[in-house]
Design a protein around this motif. Structure first.
Motif, PDB file in Angstrom:
ATOM      1  N   CYS A   1     -20.621 -22.138  60.937  1.00  0.00           N
ATOM      2  CA  CYS A   1     -21.722 -21.675  60.090  1.00  0.00           C
ATOM      3  C   CYS A   1     -22.861 -21.077  60.908  1.00  0.00           C
ATOM      4  O   CYS A   1     -23.656 -20.294  60.369  1.00  0.00           O
ATOM      5  CB  CYS A   1     -22.235 -22.827  59.222  1.00  0.00           C
ATOM      6  SG  CYS A   1     -21.012 -23.423  58.025  1.00  0.00           S
TER       7      CYS A   1
ATOM      8  N   ARG B   1     -20.576 -26.860  62.047  1.00  0.00           N
ATOM      9  CA  ARG B   1     -21.854 -26.345  62.557  1.00  0.00           C
ATOM     10  C   ARG B   1     -21.678 -25.024  63.288  1.00  0.00           C
ATOM     11  O   ARG B   1     -22.403 -24.048  63.047  1.00  0.00           O
ATOM     12  CB  ARG B   1     -22.498 -27.360  63.505  1.00  0.00           C
ATOM     13  CG  ARG B   1     -23.857 -26.895  64.020  1.00  0.00           C
ATOM     14  CD  ARG B   1     -24.381 -27.758  65.149  1.00  0.00           C
ATOM     15  NE  ARG B   1     -23.681 -27.541  66.406  1.00  0.00           N
ATOM     16  CZ  ARG B   1     -23.912 -26.517  67.230  1.00  0.00           C
ATOM     17  NH1 ARG B   1     -24.794 -25.586  66.912  1.00  0.00           N
ATOM     18  NH2 ARG B   1     -23.249 -26.408  68.369  1.00  0.00           N
TER      19      ARG B   1
ATOM     20  N   SER C   1     -27.967 -27.738  63.827  1.00  0.00           N
ATOM     21  CA  SER C   1     -27.677 -27.058  62.555  1.00  0.00           C
ATOM     22  C   SER C   1     -28.956 -26.529  61.907  1.00  0.00           C
ATOM     23  O   SER C   1     -28.899 -25.648  61.050  1.00  0.00           O
ATOM     24  CB  SER C   1     -26.952 -28.007  61.593  1.00  0.00           C
ATOM     25  OG  SER C   1     -27.822 -29.006  61.096  1.00  0.00           O
TER      26      SER C   1
ATOM     27  N   THR D   1     -18.659 -27.843  49.112  1.00  0.00           N
ATOM     28  CA  THR D   1     -18.964 -26.777  50.061  1.00  0.00           C
ATOM     29  C   THR D   1     -18.988 -27.313  51.489  1.00  0.00           C
ATOM     30  O   THR D   1     -18.979 -28.528  51.723  1.00  0.00           O
ATOM     31  CB  THR D   1     -20.321 -26.142  49.744  1.00  0.00           C
ATOM     32  OG1 THR D   1     -21.343 -27.117  49.992  1.00  0.00           O
ATOM     33  CG2 THR D   1     -20.386 -25.667  48.305  1.00  0.00           C
ATOM     34  N   TYR D   2     -19.074 -26.393  52.443  1.00  0.00           N
ATOM     35  CA  TYR D   2     -19.169 -26.787  53.854  1.00  0.00           C
ATOM     36  C   TYR D   2     -20.460 -27.550  54.124  1.00  0.00           C
ATOM     37  O   TYR D   2     -20.463 -28.522  54.895  1.00  0.00           O
ATOM     38  CB  TYR D   2     -19.092 -25.549  54.757  1.00  0.00           C
ATOM     39  CG  TYR D   2     -17.686 -25.051  54.966  1.00  0.00           C
ATOM     40  CD1 TYR D   2     -16.841 -25.635  55.907  1.00  0.00           C
ATOM     41  CD2 TYR D   2     -17.182 -23.994  54.209  1.00  0.00           C
ATOM     42  CE1 TYR D   2     -15.547 -25.181  56.093  1.00  0.00           C
ATOM     43  CE2 TYR D   2     -15.891 -23.528  54.391  1.00  0.00           C
ATOM     44  CZ  TYR D   2     -15.071 -24.127  55.336  1.00  0.00           C
ATOM     45  OH  TYR D   2     -13.787 -23.681  55.513  1.00  0.00           O
ATOM     46  N   GLU D   3     -21.561 -27.131  53.516  1.00  0.00           N
ATOM     47  CA  GLU D   3     -22.809 -27.847  53.742  1.00  0.00           C
ATOM     48  C   GLU D   3     -22.717 -29.270  53.213  1.00  0.00           C
ATOM     49  O   GLU D   3     -23.144 -30.226  53.873  1.00  0.00           O
ATOM     50  CB  GLU D   3     -23.984 -27.123  53.083  1.00  0.00           C
ATOM     51  CG  GLU D   3     -25.305 -27.848  53.312  1.00  0.00           C
ATOM     52  CD  GLU D   3     -26.510 -27.076  52.805  1.00  0.00           C
ATOM     53  OE1 GLU D   3     -27.621 -27.619  52.907  1.00  0.00           O
ATOM     54  OE2 GLU D   3     -26.335 -25.953  52.315  1.00  0.00           O
TER      55      GLU D   3
ATOM     56  N   LYS E   1     -28.302 -23.760  55.221  1.00  0.00           N
ATOM     57  CA  LYS E   1     -28.648 -25.167  55.329  1.00  0.00           C
ATOM     58  C   LYS E   1     -30.139 -25.308  55.595  1.00  0.00           C
ATOM     59  O   LYS E   1     -30.669 -24.752  56.522  1.00  0.00           O
ATOM     60  CB  LYS E   1     -27.846 -25.793  56.469  1.00  0.00           C
ATOM     61  CG  LYS E   1     -28.028 -27.282  56.610  1.00  0.00           C
ATOM     62  CD  LYS E   1     -27.018 -27.797  57.614  1.00  0.00           C
ATOM     63  CE  LYS E   1     -27.154 -29.288  57.798  1.00  0.00           C
ATOM     64  NZ  LYS E   1     -28.377 -29.660  58.462  1.00  0.00           N
TER      65      LYS E   1
ATOM     66  N   TRP F   1     -22.012 -21.774  54.917  1.00  0.00           N
ATOM     67  CA  TRP F   1     -22.556 -23.058  54.455  1.00  0.00           C
ATOM     68  C   TRP F   1     -22.307 -23.264  52.959  1.00  0.00           C
ATOM     69  O   TRP F   1     -22.007 -24.390  52.518  1.00  0.00           O
ATOM     70  CB  TRP F   1     -24.060 -23.123  54.697  1.00  0.00           C
ATOM     71  CG  TRP F   1     -24.509 -23.433  56.094  1.00  0.00           C
ATOM     72  CD1 TRP F   1     -25.238 -22.628  56.903  1.00  0.00           C
ATOM     73  CD2 TRP F   1     -24.293 -24.645  56.842  1.00  0.00           C
ATOM     74  NE1 TRP F   1     -25.491 -23.246  58.118  1.00  0.00           N
ATOM     75  CE2 TRP F   1     -24.920 -24.489  58.104  1.00  0.00           C
ATOM     76  CE3 TRP F   1     -23.626 -25.843  56.570  1.00  0.00           C
ATOM     77  CZ2 TRP F   1     -24.895 -25.483  59.082  1.00  0.00           C
ATOM     78  CZ3 TRP F   1     -23.613 -26.839  57.551  1.00  0.00           C
ATOM     79  CH2 TRP F   1     -24.235 -26.650  58.778  1.00  0.00           C
ATOM     80  N   ASN F   2     -22.432 -22.206  52.162  1.00  0.00           N
ATOM     81  CA  ASN F   2     -22.336 -22.335  50.701  1.00  0.00           C
ATOM     82  C   ASN F   2     -20.936 -22.060  50.154  1.00  0.00           C
ATOM     83  O   ASN F   2     -20.743 -22.053  48.946  1.00  0.00           O
ATOM     84  CB  ASN F   2     -23.332 -21.372  50.038  1.00  0.00           C
ATOM     85  CG  ASN F   2     -24.771 -21.714  50.394  1.00  0.00           C
ATOM     86  OD1 ASN F   2     -25.149 -22.882  50.421  1.00  0.00           O
ATOM     87  ND2 ASN F   2     -25.566 -20.692  50.692  1.00  0.00           N
TER      88      ASN F   2
ATOM     89  N   ARG G   1     -23.853 -17.748  58.634  1.00  0.00           N
ATOM     90  CA  ARG G   1     -24.595 -18.722  57.830  1.00  0.00           C
ATOM     91  C   ARG G   1     -24.174 -18.734  56.367  1.00  0.00           C
ATOM     92  O   ARG G   1     -24.434 -19.712  55.660  1.00  0.00           O
ATOM     93  CB  ARG G   1     -26.099 -18.455  57.967  1.00  0.00           C
ATOM     94  CG  ARG G   1     -26.576 -18.414  59.425  1.00  0.00           C
ATOM     95  CD  ARG G   1     -28.063 -18.606  59.530  1.00  0.00           C
ATOM     96  NE  ARG G   1     -28.631 -18.218  60.817  1.00  0.00           N
ATOM     97  CZ  ARG G   1     -28.379 -18.804  61.977  1.00  0.00           C
ATOM     98  NH1 ARG G   1     -27.532 -19.785  62.036  1.00  0.00           N
ATOM     99  NH2 ARG G   1     -28.967 -18.386  63.088  1.00  0.00           N
TER     100      ARG G   1
END
Length: 670
Positions: free
Chosen positions: A331, A328, A426, A399-401, A2, A338-339, A335
């Motif tokens: 992720c 948040r 975040s 996606t999560y983001e 992110k 996020w994608n 990390r």
């Protein structure tokens, strides 16, 4: 990863109602007298309720007392340990009105039976041998009707009526200390499954006398089937759920349908007490269940349930916050997520290109086709879904983001200030954007984490903490070993001094500036603080997988606030299990005398071989911002002259030794 500043965009119009508190209920700190349970009284209540045939036999009478002691200590910990809602009498009274409405004739004379609501986000309920029923707030959150609550209560009452707990205890183990909850052979597991089936059948026969419908039970089993299917989908190598302690929900549903077929003339009601009241409680319970799923670090479950609740109540702002904050934290630990695809990233599907039975990660996103099975929503509930717009046209997010952005923007239409802090945190790798959002957060009057945000903005999160430590004696248990049996001993009125408190104090004196406390001593007067320390203890013993270093203070601001409250940078958690080989089996009167004598006789007789198991774990917030965790698990044997100074010295030496980088210690850096 992110990296883009979230800009509030024009969103499709949704009707939202203002929610007074989207974070849930405020916890009470002081436990009222009616929620403080004396384990000695509970022990005698459990023992007196056991069948006479068990007490007529020398061996089973002795073991029945061990069972009663063990059950009373477990009940006391659960009921008096800050795990119950002690300030929600409306919900508790409502559940107990249902209980009294359905109480079977066989148990109407038992005044000790009572329902309490537990602070747990899982959909579960269970009954203790003491007669207390604990219904998780996560159960209330998903209860479609009073009929389901009634059937669940009757199922637990059936276990209680048939004395299944003592049967399992006598069959499976000779030791106490909550061991009757552990089954250790195929025969024991088979007996447990049969007990569950028996409890189902007894409950069904009781239910048709109450006026409640059998539909609630059907809903429960259908949901269990969906959850098992989802569990299989979460693991690459899991293809089938086997029976363990409970029968498969498919088999339970079949027996329910057979029962319904034999009672075709019975027509019950889904709700008899107050269906509108249940609806109100369910809304509040959903927020509460998400709060405790988040606190227990069940981030995936919190996201999935939060989104499911959002489909049923798109106007409830609270669900948005818990979806945002769970994404948040999830992720932050990894990390890469996020994608990944929202919700479907942890599921597998069968690989149709393989001849052999193989699974592959699910590539399809959640909104490719409308299916509620992935969210464990039974077909009967799909009509209650208020919004299906996510499956219409181009998805708002995949996606999560993208989901984080979408739900954050929705939250700002609702003026959810805490979501601004979630957004700021975040951006862990973009200080400029993070600080801009922190300033926005601090501009609001009503916020939860003002001091944390101020220190984060000033880069003083760690420099504001003293280098001292807090030592928390999480648990101290004393066990007398009597041949193959174990009897747990606790402090009694006969103990002239508080031996455990003396150990705590003497241990703290080994470290200048150190503070020390017993977790149990905080339960009745500082319940919220005890819950947070319990949360930190569980965190200290949990393995985390992360692709980058983690700062616990930024994972959860409440962690930093707890350190700030004590003004320490380190918290050590200590579990001690002291074992005294007390000799051969004794009669039940001798066992009761040992219990009532308390701890003093264990610590001050002449020296003989003793056993001390000490488990240590530490969470350290360092000045440079890194967070380290230690774990240590050892057993000390030998002829120890057991006294409080000796135990304190042993614990202190282990804490000091923990600092040394040796191979045998578990060492984690996030």
């Amino acid at each position: 990863m992110k990296s883009l500043l979230i800009i509030l965009t024009l969103l499709p119009s949704l009707l939202f109602g203002q929610v007074q508190s989207y974070l849930g209920r405020a916890d009470s700190d002081t436990v009222p007298e009616q929620y403080r349970f004396d384990s000695n009284i509970l022990r005698e209540q459990v023992y007196n309720k056991l069948p006479k045939i068990l007490k007529d036999d020398f061996k089973t009478n002795r073991r029945s007392l061990i069972f009663a002691q063990d059950a009373s200590l477990l009940a006391s910990d659960l009921l008096s340990g800050g795990q119950l809602y002690i300030d929600w009498p409306e919900l508790e009274n409502y559940l107990n009105r249902i209980l009294q409405r359905i109480m079977p004739d066989e148990l109407k004379g038992d005044s000790g039976i009572h329902v309490y609501v537990a602070k747990n986000g899982d959909r579960n309920a269970f009954m203790l041998p003491s007669g207390h029923i604990l219904m998780n707030i996560g159960f209330i959150a998903e209860a479609p009707s009073e009929a389901m609550i009634a059937m669940t209560l009757l199922h637990e009452l059936a276990h209680y009526y048939k004395n299944h707990s003592i049967d399992i205890f006598l069959e499976t183990t000779q030791s106490s200390h909550s061991s009757y909850y552990y089954l250790n052979s195929k025969r024991h597991l088979k007996n447990s499954v049969e007990m569950e089936i028996q409890a189902d059948l007894i409950a069904m026969n009781w239910l048709v006398k109450t006026g409640y419908s059998l539909n609630g039970c059907k809903w429960f089993f259908e949901t269990e089937i969906l959850e098992n299917e989802n569990l299989i989908s979460r693991y690459r190598d899991l293809w089938k759920i086997e029976e363990h302690t409970h029968p498969l929900p498919e088999n339970r549903l079949t027996k329910l349908k057979e029962f319904i077929a034999n009672h075709q003339n019975y027509e019950g009601s889904d709700n008899l007490e107050n269906d509108s009241l249940l609806s109100q409680f369910r809304i509040s319970a959903r927020i509460e269940s998400l709060k405790y799923l988040l606190r227990s670090m069940n981030y995936f479950d919190c996201i999935e349930k939060g989104f499911k609740f959002h489909l049923f109540e798109p106007g409830n702002a609270g669900y948005l916050y818990y979806i945002i904050e769970s994404i948040r934290r999830l992720c932050y630990l990894n990390r890469n997520i996020w994608n990944e695809n929202f919700i479907t990233n942890r599921y597998y599907v069968r690989d149709s290109t393989s001849i052999k039975p193989l699974k592959k990660p699910m590539e399809q996103h959640l909104f490719a086709t409308f299916s509620t099975k992935l969210l464990s929503i039974p077909d009967s509930d799909t009509l209650n879904i208020k919004t299906r717009r996510y499956w219409h046209g181009t998805p708002d997010f995949i996606t999560y983001e993208q989901a984080f952005v979408y739900f954050y923007n929705l939250s700002q239409l609702q003026q959810m200030h805490e979501a601004v802090l979630s957004n700021a945190l975040s951006f862990s790798n973009n200080k400029m954007v993070r600080d801009k959002l922190l300033k926005k957060y601090l501009s609001y009057d009503q916020i939860r984490h003002r001091e944390f945000a101020q220190n984060l903005l000033a880069d003083s999160i760690y420099s504001s903490l003293d280098t001292n430590r807090l030592i928390v004696f999480y648990d101290f248990s004393a066990i007398i070993k009597l041949n193959k049996e174990e009897l747990e001993i606790t402090r009694q009125p006969t103990d002239t001094i508080d031996i455990i408190e003396e150990i705590v104090t003497k241990t703290a004196n080994e470290f200048p500036g150190c503070q020390a406390t017993q977790l149990k001593s905080l339960m009745s007067t500082r319940s919220t603080e005890a819950q947070l320390l319990n949360y930190l203890f569980r965190f200290s013993r949990r393995s985390l997988i992360s692709n980058e270093e983690i700062e616990l203070a930024q994972l959860d601001p409440e962690i930093w606030e707890q350190y700030r409250k004590y003004n320490v940078s380190r918290i050590d958690f200590i579990n001690c299990r002291y074992s005294d080989p007390g000799g051969l089996w004794r009669n039940v009167d001798r066992y009761r005398n040992m219990i009532e004598a308390g701890l003093t006789p264990l610590f001050y007789p002449p020296a003989r071989q003793r056993f001390m198991k000490i488990e240590l774990s530490s969470l350290i917030l360092t000045k440079n911002g890194s967070t380290r965790r230690y774990n240590y698990d050892t057993t000390t044997f030998g002829n120890i002259m057991v006294s409080t100074p000796e135990i304190s010295k042993e614990v202190a030496e282990m804490l000091k030794d923990l600092e040394k980088p040796k191979q045998k210690y578990y060492y984690f850096t996030y």
